[in-house]
Enzyme design. Structure first.
Site, PDB file in Angstrom:
ATOM      1  N   LEU A   6      32.581  21.973   3.020  1.00 32.47           N
ATOM      2  CA  LEU A   6      31.963  22.305   1.735  1.00 32.47           C
ATOM      3  C   LEU A   6      32.993  22.234   0.619  1.00 32.47           C
ATOM      4  O   LEU A   6      34.088  22.806   0.724  1.00 32.47           O
ATOM      5  CB  LEU A   6      31.373  23.714   1.784  1.00 32.47           C
ATOM      6  CG  LEU A   6      30.283  23.964   2.832  1.00 32.47           C
ATOM      7  CD1 LEU A   6      30.154  25.449   3.099  1.00 32.47           C
ATOM      8  CD2 LEU A   6      28.956  23.405   2.358  1.00 32.47           C
ATOM      9  N   ASP A   7      32.665  21.507  -0.432  1.00 33.68           N
ATOM     10  CA  ASP A   7      33.504  21.527  -1.624  1.00 33.68           C
ATOM     11  C   ASP A   7      33.399  22.923  -2.244  1.00 33.68           C
ATOM     12  O   ASP A   7      32.369  23.595  -2.098  1.00 33.68           O
ATOM     13  CB  ASP A   7      33.031  20.467  -2.609  1.00 33.68           C
ATOM     14  CG  ASP A   7      33.867  20.449  -3.865  1.00 33.68           C
ATOM     15  OD1 ASP A   7      35.098  20.460  -3.765  1.00 33.68           O
ATOM     16  OD2 ASP A   7      33.269  20.445  -4.966  1.00 33.68           O
ATOM     17  N   LYS A   8      34.435  23.365  -2.927  1.00 35.02           N
ATOM     18  CA  LYS A   8      34.399  24.708  -3.513  1.00 35.02           C
ATOM     19  C   LYS A   8      33.645  24.724  -4.841  1.00 35.02           C
ATOM     20  O   LYS A   8      32.586  25.325  -4.957  1.00 35.02           O
ATOM     21  CB  LYS A   8      35.820  25.253  -3.722  1.00 35.02           C
ATOM     22  CG  LYS A   8      35.827  26.675  -4.318  1.00 35.02           C
ATOM     23  CD  LYS A   8      37.227  27.172  -4.580  1.00 35.02           C
ATOM     24  CE  LYS A   8      37.796  26.590  -5.862  1.00 35.02           C
ATOM     25  NZ  LYS A   8      37.143  27.117  -7.092  1.00 35.02           N
TER      26      LYS A   8
END
Length: 790
Positions: free
Chosen positions: A466-468
């Site tokens: 997951l990208d932040k």
């Protein structure tokens, strides 16, 4: 990139690659036409990420101009192997780079070079190779002409099916009441004509492409039954086969109509303001820039930007979200959403054929032609299987008759029964019936799978990255804490610098700043309806902070580094607050009053700003783990301290910080060694990582063409809960595919054994064969009503 750089508008892919490769820092370049991507390998020490992005944007118009998609409606009913043959033939047409087709989905999609072919030439060229295509009716409208409704292909197939039933019924009755043999023959001939009409068309279409379909096996069996004096059984076979195809067509059409029905949410007319007058016009006649009025309770006809008014909008038709979205002037509205509260006026930004809703429907149609790996295997195997059935049937006739000296009629009848029950109808339909239903279900929930292959691969996901920013977090910095030190200020009525006063002072200074952190402070003050003071003599120091004169006092807002130039008696206390905020993953700015001589800064307090975690992020991470995902990781370009705090709050297993775009690619490549990886990002900035993952998932893509084209799976809203939904749906689809394959194969084995060893009558064999075909269709259709298990 210099303004004098040539734009390769009229260049071929090879020439575009050469232009890119000449740029300093670019190691290699590749224009991937089928994948619709431009891939660059570059040295980050020589060329920056911003320069690479500018370079891609520079050549993107050339790539987009050269290669366009053309979607057509594929008519008729032939083997999917025939569709694959048509794909191969289409790819040999000069100018066509890619082609996908499916008779079950009724779609053929090609990517062509606009420098070689014109749009009007594409369908002509494709027709010449023998593909039964017609223009794709993109704007779905209900047919108004009564006779066209009656003679629609679906209605004609139903009519022919019941014509078969009536004819064979009359033939059976003629035998019982003593009609002449001629009358009986006429009835059976009519039954064969009605029941075999579409089968002959499908068989001929397949034979032209040197393929064999199930229709041919059924026709041969029916003719064989008539040859041995059992025309009633042959007519029953044709009726049940025809009726089964009608049910299959209905089941498969449910998927398409489930998506196309979204278009009904879009009105056919719009109230337009032109030259100071309002008039009702068909939406197809509207132009970009037209101003449209939408009253409460009405549907938005086209995509546009609000220029007057505000309201809540129901966007569930696009995103699957049940909660309304509040929008005001300057924000975008989408075709198909419903205006719930106030009247608005918006400026049209996209034509009817280019709206987000229309694009969604088109992408779902295109996805139907992208076969899953299982389906592609079965479509190829069908030809060998069908030829094997024919060879086995011939052996069942020849060997017993010539070698074992058995009666020809009974041997031939048994062979025809075996050919019917061994036909792979249920096997072939089992996969697409499930895959297309799942794609349709997902699209109605705002989750777009770009094809069956991606749906199938999603079921194998073991790791989710997951990208932040914008994925786990809201993507918008906001004030989270305000800590005061309590110094007295020379303002009327001000006894001490409390939280409200501190925030008002900081916002007064930042009102003239464009920095994201400054804007976050200003927005927080405005949301609290705090008083802002007039600020003069504003100064901004890049990367450090800003200061201004507020009511005669010089107020500064900046990082701890900014205040290092001053003597600050409260420095130690302030830095403790800053450290506390940073440990929590927040960015802290200090607010201070600078003395008249500019030597001393009295620190008044600290304000913490953070891109806060989404409320549902920890729950979604837990759901992913509950689904059996081995590892949930976070990848970000942020510093390790902030990343650690967000990772801890979200509950992910591991995080990778300080990553450049190319670093994310390397991390994903390492993760793929442990299993299939899904990368979830915004679809634009994370494009390299999305392309490197087993499955690339773009979040919040409603209205964003780039995001809708980038990933394998598109989440139209930014709801994290759609990620577990997509995984659960894909796994359920895989489960149902295996159920269907096992059931279909089991029925074939049982019926073949019964036909060979227990003299199974042809009518019972037909009922078992067609019944299994209908059942696997209905089982796959259940996916249209799939719901997430909490």
């Amino acid at each position: 990139m210099s303004a004098s750089s040539p734009r390769p508008t009229d260049s071929s892919p090879e020439e575009i690659e050469k232009v890119l490769a000449t740029k300093q820092g670019v190691v290699s370049a590749h224009v991937d036409v089928p994948g619709e991507k431009v891939e660059l390998d570059y040295d980050p020490k020589v060329i920056s990420d911003a320069e690479v992005e500018a370079l891609i944007n520079h050549v993107a118009p050339a790539v987009q101009k050269h290669f366009k998609k053309y979607i057509m409606r594929l008519t008729g009913r032939a083997a999917e192997a025939t569709a694959m043959r048509l794909e191969d033939k289409a790819k040999k047409i000069p100018g066509i780079k890619r082609a996908t087709a499916t008779f079950l989905g009724g779609v053929m999609n090609v990517t062509y070079d606009t420098s070689i072919l014109q749009p009007s030439e594409v369908i002509e060229k494709v027709k010449k190779i023998g593909a039964p295509v017609k223009p794709y009716e993109f704007l779905i409208t209900e047919e108004k002409v009564w006779w066209k409704k009656i003679f629609h292909r679906e209605n004609v197939e139903i009519f022919f099916t019941f014509g078969t039933l009536i004819s064979l019924g009359l033939g059976w009755l003629a035998l019982r009441i003593g009609w002449s043999s001629l009358a009986q023959s006429v009835c059976y001939v009519l039954a064969y004509v009605f029941g075999g009409y579409f089968g002959i068309q499908a068989s001929w279409q397949s034979l032209k492409e040197k393929t064999v379909n199930v229709d041919l096996l059924m026709l041969l069996a029916a003719l064989g039954a008539a040859y041995v004096g059992a025309p009633l059984e042959g007519a029953v076979l044709l009726f049940l086969f025809s009726f089964s195809n009608v049910l299959q067509g209905y089941a498969m059409d449910r998927t398409r109509k489930a998506i196309q029905s979204l278009m009904q949410l879009r009105p056919e007319t719009a109230l337009v303001r032109r030259n100071g007058k309002t008039e009702v016009l068909p939406i197809e006649s509207l132009q970009i820039g037209d101003r449209v009025i939408v009253r409460p309770g009405e549907s938005v006809p086209l995509d546009g930007e609000i220029v007057e008014g505000s309201s809540d909008f129901d966007e569930s038709s696009l995103t699957g979200e049940s909660m309304p979205v509040y929008k005001e002037m300057g924000q975008h509205v989408f075709a198909g959403s419903i205006n719930q509260t106030g009247a608005i006026e918006f400026r049209v930004t996209r034509l009817a054929k280019d709206s987000t809703l229309a694009r969604l429907i088109q992408l779902v149609e295109e996805a139907q032609s992208e076969r899953a790996k299982t389906q592609r295997f079965l479509d190829k195997a069908e030809q060998f299987y069908a030829l094997g059935v024919i060879a086995f049937t011939i052996a069942l006739i020849v060997i017993p008759t010539l070698v074992l000296k058995e009666n020809f009629s009974s041997t031939f009848y048994r062979a025809m029964t075996v050919m019917v029950v061994a036909s792979p109808c249920a096997l072939i339909i089992s996969t697409p019936a499930s895959i297309l239903s799942a794609i349709g279900c997902a699209a109605r929930k705002g989750v777009l799978f770009k094809g069956g292959a991606h749906l199938e691969r999603c079921a194998e996901i073991k790791i989710v990255a997951l990208d932040k920013t914008g994925t786990l977090t809201e993507g918008k910095p906001r004030v989270t804490d305000v800590a005061t030190i309590g110094k007295t200020l020379n303002f009327p009525g001000a006894k001490s610098c409390d939280e409200v006063r501190l925030l008002s002072l900081a916002a007064s200074v930042e009102a003239k700043s464009e920095h994201p952190l400054g804007q976050a402070i200003l927005k927080e003050a405005q949301s609290r309806s705090l008083q802002l003071f007039e600020a003069t003599h504003f100064q901004s120091i890049s990367g450090k902070g800003a200061n201004a004169t507020v009511n005669g006092e010089r107020i500064a807002v900046g990082s701890p580094r900014f205040f290092e130039q001053f003597h600050c008696p409260e420095r130690e206390v302030a830095l403790k607050e800053v450290a506390r905020f940073q440990d929590e993953g927040k960015t802290a700015v200090l607010v201070g009053k600078i003395s008249e001589d500019g030597a001393v800064a009295s620190l008044l307090g600290a304000i913490a700003i953070a891109d806060v975690l989404r409320e549902d992020a920890p729950k979604v991470v837990q759901q992913l783990k509950a689904l059996g995902i081995k590892q949930v990781v976070m990848v970000t370009g942020d510093n390790p301290r902030v990343a650690a705090a967000i990772a801890r709050q979200a509950g992910v297993d591991e995080f990778y910080a300080d990553l450049l775009p190319q670093d994310k690619v390397l991390v994903l490549r390492d993760l793929r060694k442990l299993g299939e990886v899904a990368m979830v990002g915004d679809g634009v900035n994370d494009a390299p990582a999305l392309a490197s993952a087993s499955i690339g998932v773009a979040m919040g893509a409603a209205g964003t063409d780039v995001a809708m084209e980038t990933a394998d799976v598109v989440l139209m809203s930014d709801n994290l809960k759609n990620i577990p939904f997509a995984i659960q749906l894909s796994r359920q689809a895989k489960k149902i595919v295996y159920q269907n394959l096992t059931f279909a194969l089991g029925v074939i084995v049982v019926l073949v054994i019964s036909a060979l060893g227990f003299q199974l009558p042809l009518p019972l064999g037909v009922v078992g064969h067609e019944g299994s075909t209908v059942l696997v269709c209905l089982n796959g259709l259940r996916l249209l009503a799939f719901r997430v298990k909490d």
